[in-house]
Design an enzyme around this catalytic site. Structure first.
Site, mmCIF file in Angstrom:
data_model
loop_
_atom_site.group_PDB
_atom_site.id
_atom_site.type_symbol
_atom_site.label_atom_id
_atom_site.label_comp_id
_atom_site.label_asym_id
_atom_site.label_seq_id
_atom_site.Cartn_x
_atom_site.Cartn_y
_atom_site.Cartn_z
ATOM 1 N N ASP A 176 -7.115 -1.307 -4.575
ATOM 2 C CA ASP A 176 -8.191 -0.959 -3.640
ATOM 3 C C ASP A 176 -9.146 0.062 -4.257
ATOM 4 O OD1 ASP A 176 -6.982 -2.606 -1.711
ATOM 5 O OD2 ASP A 176 -5.819 -0.942 -0.892
ATOM 6 N N ASP A 205 0.852 -1.187 0.000
ATOM 7 C CA ASP A 205 0.000 0.000 0.000
ATOM 8 C C ASP A 205 0.887 1.236 0.000
ATOM 9 O OD1 ASP A 205 -2.460 -1.347 0.040
ATOM 10 O OD2 ASP A 205 -2.461 -1.491 2.217
#
Length: 153
Positions: free
Chosen positions: A132, A114
């Site tokens: 995401d 991330d």
């Protein structure tokens, strides 16, 4: 329609893959660089699931997360193949592309990479990635189209 949806899936996966590869090649874990007001690139590893839940669980739980993710992905593929309308097919394809990206990370890196870090004053989102965003947008499309897990007959 099948060729276009496959192109969407592959494109989403590749964008996610190459953005994460760029992060891996250019940043150290926990590096954080402000790129715009309220947006930073912050490299973290998510060993858990959405929003960082189950981060500190054992490897057995991590393997279970991968297996469950694959079954969910297969179900979404099944739902996509039952869909006849273009907008729902687009939503499912975007979700599948993003899901492939995060599952790939879990299998090959042991965690999800991330790096998109958004904050507004003291309010701070969990760090996320392109996959995401894709999954979220895909679900928004399905909700807008009122076809989430509903099959046209």
């Amino acid at each position: 329609m099948k060729t276009k949806s496959n192109l969407i899936i592959i494109s989403i996966f590749l964008i996610d893959f190459f953005t994460k590869k760029w992060i891996l090649n250019n940043y150290e874990i926990f590096d954080s660089i402000k790129i715009f007001p309220m947006i930073k690139i912050t490299y973290i590893r998510n060993y858990g699931i959405a929003l960082g839940l189950f981060q500190s669980y054992s490897n057995l739980i991590r393997i279970l997360i991968i297996v469950i993710s694959i079954f969910i992905l297969l179900f979404i593929f099944y739902m996509k193949n039952l869909c006849k309308d273009l907008l729902s097919n687009l939503g499912y394809s975007i979700i599948i592309g993003g899901s492939f990206g995060n599952i790939f990370d879990r299998i090959f890196y042991g965690s999800v990479i991330d790096f998109i870090d958004i904050y507004i004053y003291k309010w701070h989102f969990p760090v996320f990635n392109f996959a995401d965003i894709s999954i979220f947008i895909g679900f928004l499309i399905l909700i807008y189209n009122k076809k989430i897990f509903i099959v046209n007959t």
